[in-house]
Design a protein around this motif. Structure first.
Motif: not given
Length: 275
Positions: A233-247
């Motif tokens: 497994l090689a998993e990379y993700k970018i979450h935009t404006d995840a809960p509690g995060v501005s960015g």
């Protein structure tokens, strides 16, 4: 919203790993998964030669047929690593985009993940080498050391084509200073990115930072048939404006293992500094 890097940032993941990884030259990916966490490698034996019974009565003039022996080497997935960090929206804006989630992820893979994997692979190889020699290397004996390593692998019937000498910078310096060493430097750009300096006596000379090699190791002469690397497994993700995060919230996980095949250890030779 999560951005699946396999779709949008694949050049920053798979291509970066294949291009920048030093150890990718000395491993193979010949394996089968067995169950959820295991890999099985099958080794098939050979038959002995008999004297052909030309005038022997019966049907077995070739000898007595026996089943070929088979050996199964089963290993477990060993490393399950992860990371996470945040790129704040204001920081990205105030740096005019220099602090970018995609670029930061590529840097994380290149400067943290890949060196960790490389160091792990080289240690596996050194710990399971078929031959290890302690010696003091200087410009007068660097060529002799590598020639001796090649001779040992010749005697063990290790394939001559495809051998790679993974060496620290000081050994490469001494080898280049040895008057008997003739280095063919005609190598492509892709190999140069991986640290390949050239070829000598049929083996590629690859310079890697000392910090990636196990302690006291001058060089490892190896053929890729010996060491298997498997990434489940090689998993990379970018979450935009995840809960509690501005960015952007960046997350990554790599689940992998490496091992030396029991019947291929002779294809690894290690030269270590005298303790």
């Amino acid at each position: 919203m999560a951005i699946d890097l396999a779709k949008k940032y694949s050049p920053l993941v798979d291509e970066t790993f294949q291009t920048e990884s030093k150890s990718s030259l000395v491993v193979n990916s010949d394996y089968d998964f067995v169950g959820a966490k295991s890999i099985a490698i099958y080794s098939v034996g050979t038959a002995e030669l008999n004297d052909y019974g030309r005038n022997t009565e019966g049907t077995s003039r070739y000898g007595t047929p026996k089943d070929l022996s088979t050996d199964i080497q089963e290993v477990q997935m060993e490393k399950d690593k992860s990371f996470t960090f945040v790129v704040d929206k204001a920081d990205e804006d105030e740096t005019l985009g220099a602090l970018n989630a995609g670029k930061a992820l590529a840097r994380q893979i290149n400067e943290v993940v890949i060196p960790y994997v490389d160091k792990y692979v080289y240690k596996k190889m050194a710990d399971n080498a078929g031959a290890t020699v302690e010696e003091t290397i200087d410009k007068t004996n660097a060529y002799d050391s590598l020639a001796n390593a090649n001779a040992i692998q010749d005697e063990a019937s290790v394939p001559e084509q495809g051998r790679i000498c993974v060496a620290n910078p000081m050994f490469v310096k001494n080898l280049k200073a040895d008057e008997r060493a003739v280095l063919d430097t005609e190598v492509g750009q892709e190999m140069r990115i991986k640290g390949v300096m050239g070829e000598m006596d049929g083996a590629m000379i690859q310079k890697v930072p000392t910090r990636l090699l196990p302690e006291l190791v001058n060089y490892i002469l190896a053929h890729p048939v010996a060491t298997t690397f498997a990434a489940k497994l090689a998993e990379y993700k970018i979450h935009t404006d995840a809960p509690g995060v501005s960015g952007s919230l960046v997350e990554g996980r790599v689940y992998f293992t490496a091992f030396v095949r029991n019947n291929k250890k002779a294809a690894i030779f290690v030269s270590k500094k005298s303790a």
